[in-house]
Design a protein around this motif. Structure first.
Motif, short mmCIF file in Angstrom:
data_model
loop_
_atom_site.label_atom_id
_atom_site.label_comp_id
_atom_site.label_asym_id
_atom_site.label_seq_id
_atom_site.Cartn_x
_atom_site.Cartn_y
_atom_site.Cartn_z
N VAL A 83 -60.82 0.41 -52.77
CA VAL A 83 -61.89 -0.35 -52.13
C VAL A 83 -62.72 0.56 -51.23
N LYS A 84 -62.04 1.39 -50.41
CA LYS A 84 -62.77 2.28 -49.49
C LYS A 84 -63.74 3.17 -50.26
N HIS A 85 -63.25 3.75 -51.37
CA HIS A 85 -64.12 4.66 -52.15
C HIS A 85 -65.33 3.92 -52.70
N LEU A 86 -65.11 2.70 -53.20
CA LEU A 86 -66.22 1.99 -53.84
C LEU A 86 -67.21 1.47 -52.80
N ILE A 87 -66.71 1.11 -51.62
CA ILE A 87 -67.63 0.71 -50.54
C ILE A 87 -68.53 1.89 -50.19
N GLU A 88 -67.92 3.08 -50.12
CA GLU A 88 -68.71 4.29 -49.83
C GLU A 88 -69.80 4.49 -50.87
N ALA B 197 -62.57 -8.74 -54.37
CA ALA B 197 -61.13 -8.43 -54.28
C ALA B 197 -60.33 -9.68 -54.57
N LEU B 198 -59.34 -9.54 -55.44
CA LEU B 198 -58.42 -10.65 -55.69
C LEU B 198 -57.35 -10.59 -54.59
N VAL B 199 -57.27 -11.66 -53.80
CA VAL B 199 -56.27 -11.65 -52.72
C VAL B 199 -55.49 -12.95 -52.74
N ARG B 200 -54.21 -12.84 -52.33
CA ARG B 200 -53.40 -14.06 -52.27
C ARG B 200 -53.66 -14.81 -50.96
N ASP B 201 -53.97 -14.04 -49.93
CA ASP B 201 -54.10 -14.61 -48.59
C ASP B 201 -55.40 -14.09 -47.96
N ARG B 202 -56.38 -14.98 -47.85
CA ARG B 202 -57.69 -14.56 -47.33
C ARG B 202 -57.57 -13.97 -45.93
N ALA B 203 -56.66 -14.54 -45.12
CA ALA B 203 -56.55 -14.08 -43.72
C ALA B 203 -56.13 -12.60 -43.70
N LYS B 204 -55.23 -12.24 -44.62
CA LYS B 204 -54.74 -10.86 -44.67
C LYS B 204 -55.85 -9.89 -45.06
N ALA B 205 -56.88 -10.44 -45.74
CA ALA B 205 -57.96 -9.58 -46.24
C ALA B 205 -59.23 -9.72 -45.41
N ALA B 206 -59.10 -10.26 -44.20
CA ALA B 206 -60.28 -10.51 -43.37
C ALA B 206 -61.08 -9.22 -43.13
N ASN B 207 -60.37 -8.09 -42.99
CA ASN B 207 -61.09 -6.83 -42.74
C ASN B 207 -61.94 -6.42 -43.95
N LEU B 208 -61.49 -6.81 -45.14
CA LEU B 208 -62.28 -6.49 -46.34
C LEU B 208 -63.55 -7.32 -46.35
N ALA B 209 -63.40 -8.63 -46.05
CA ALA B 209 -64.57 -9.52 -46.01
C ALA B 209 -65.57 -9.00 -44.98
N ALA B 210 -65.05 -8.51 -43.86
CA ALA B 210 -65.94 -8.01 -42.80
C ALA B 210 -66.74 -6.79 -43.27
N GLY C 41 -67.97 -6.60 -46.25
CA GLY C 41 -68.87 -7.05 -47.30
C GLY C 41 -68.21 -7.25 -48.66
N VAL C 42 -66.89 -7.15 -48.72
CA VAL C 42 -66.20 -7.37 -50.00
C VAL C 42 -66.05 -8.88 -50.21
N GLU C 43 -66.46 -9.34 -51.40
CA GLU C 43 -66.32 -10.76 -51.72
C GLU C 43 -64.84 -11.04 -52.02
N LEU C 44 -64.29 -12.07 -51.44
CA LEU C 44 -62.88 -12.37 -51.68
C LEU C 44 -62.74 -13.49 -52.70
N ALA C 45 -61.80 -13.31 -53.63
CA ALA C 45 -61.47 -14.38 -54.58
C ALA C 45 -59.97 -14.62 -54.42
N GLN C 46 -59.63 -15.86 -54.07
CA GLN C 46 -58.21 -16.14 -53.87
C GLN C 46 -57.54 -16.31 -55.23
#
Ligand SMILES: NC(=O)c1ccc[n+]([C@@H]2O[C@H](COP(=O)([O-])OP(=O)(O)OC[C@H]3O[C@@H](n4cnc5c(N)ncnc54)[C@H](OP(=O)(O)O)[C@@H]3O)[C@@H](O)[C@H]2O)c1
Length: 319
Positions: free
Chosen positions: A43-48, A55-68, A70-75
């Motif tokens: 993710v870091k490389h592609l954001i750069e 990002a496929l995530v099981r728990d949106r809260a755990k991925a809050a830093n990704l959403a911040a 600009g990564v779109e989250l899909a549960q």
């Protein structure tokens, strides 16, 4: 007259936005395991590279830093194919990784099947060095998944790394508390690789063309023993660190007592048997070829790691 000109302009802007949105969707890359070791680095490389990401995530809260960032989250969850169908809508390319699990083959194949249903064009799979070539369960499972992917009709790339340097996190506590760490591979030499190099290769595959239908065996630049690993950690920590070689039976018993699952320890033991006879010492030039720079060294990794995980190695840290 002026009003109708403005309306036409507005309609053009709306149409352009729609085209951009659709193009964005077509180009979307889905990263699984984005809260984990390797997926997180991908993710870091592609954001750069400013590539639109989901990002496929099981728990949106755990991925809050990704959403911040600009990564779109899909549960979603590999065990719930419906959630994968939804997450994969509009995705062109995907990165597939999950931890070793008793149901790993079924779960990763669920994802491949969902990718096929959704019309995904290309999938990069995180596999393991010598998949299909060693009797250990991990090598067998990853090979089965690779085969399923190859039969799916999707374009694919298999990334096959050797042992990750980041596995040293398993030993941080005993290094901090006793200045030692234990393993059962004796003086076997292993071409450990930094997870950041593996992720950088994944990002290259996902963002450039020409890597379809390739299998990349990914290793560090040299094969070293755990005694050498201990020396690198001693240098980085400025205090003695010793590697203690124990028997496979003692290694298993200690980790069983620590609550680790027996099936996992047995699968690892199969792999360590192979490493003791030299199977982990293969060195390839794939990292240098693909990244146009040499792989991270263990010495450099140890310096970085003890700084970024200083708390884990603190002799006074509460546990
Ligand atoms: N360690 C090594 O030395 C080594 C070497 C070669 C290959 N490998 C391979 O690397 C893989 C592990 O990679 P890693 O270290 O990056 O893993 P990791 O850090 O454990 O991360 C695993 C990721 O998978 C996600 N995940 C777990 N179960 C899921 C499920 N059911 N549905 C959706 N997502 C799920 C986790 O999400 P949550 O945050 O929700 O848990 C997490 O983001 C294994 O397949 C292993 O065989 C490892």
């Amino acid at each position: 007259m002026a009003i109708s000109k403005t309306l036409v302009q507005l309609r053009w802007v709306a149409t352009l936005k729609l085209i951009v949105h659709r193009l964005g969707n077509i180009m979307t890359i889905l990263i699984t395991g984005a809260t984990g070791n390797i997926g997180g680095e991908v993710v870091k490389h592609l954001i750069e590279k400013e590539i639109p990401l989901r990002a496929l995530v099981r728990d949106r809260a755990k991925a809050a830093n990704l959403a911040a960032q600009g990564v779109e989250l899909a549960q979603g969850d590999f065990s719930q194919p419906d959630s994968l169908d939804a997450a994969l809508q509009g995705v062109e390319k995907a990165f597939l990784v999950m931890p070793n699990d008793l149901h790993q083959v079924e779960l990763e194949c669920n994802f491949i099947d969902a990718a096929q249903r959704a019309g995904v064009r290309y999938l990069v799979k995180l596999s393991v060095l010598q998949a299909g070539q060693l009797p250990s369960l991990f090598q067998q499972w990853h090979f089965q998944i690779e085969q399923h992917l190859e039969a799916s009709g999707l374009a694919w790339t298999h990334l096959r790394p050797n042992m990750l340097m980041q596995n040293m996190r398993w030993f941080a506590q005993s290094i901090a508390q006793q200045g030692v760490f234990y393993h059962s591979v004796g003086d076997a030499e292993i071409s450990h690789i930094d997870a950041r190099d593996v992720a950088a290769v994944a990002a290259v595959c996902l963002s450039e063309s020409g890597h379809e239908y390739q299998t990349y065996d990914l290793t560090g630049a040299e094969a070293i023993s755990f005694s050498q690993v201990a020396e690198y950690f001693a240098e980085a920590l400025h205090r003695p660190v010793q590697y203690i070689s124990v028997t496979p039976a003692d290694f298993k018993a200690a980790r069983l007592a620590n609550g680790e699952p027996e099936w996992y320890l047995d699968a690892e033991a199969q792999l360590f048997d192979c490493w003791r006879t030299g199977a982990g010492s293969i060195v390839t030039t794939a990292i240098a070829n693909l990244l146009h720079q040499p792989p991270m060294t263990f010495a450099g990794f140890a310096q970085d790691y003890v700084q970024t995980h200083a708390q884990d190695f603190s002799t006074t840290a509460r546990r």
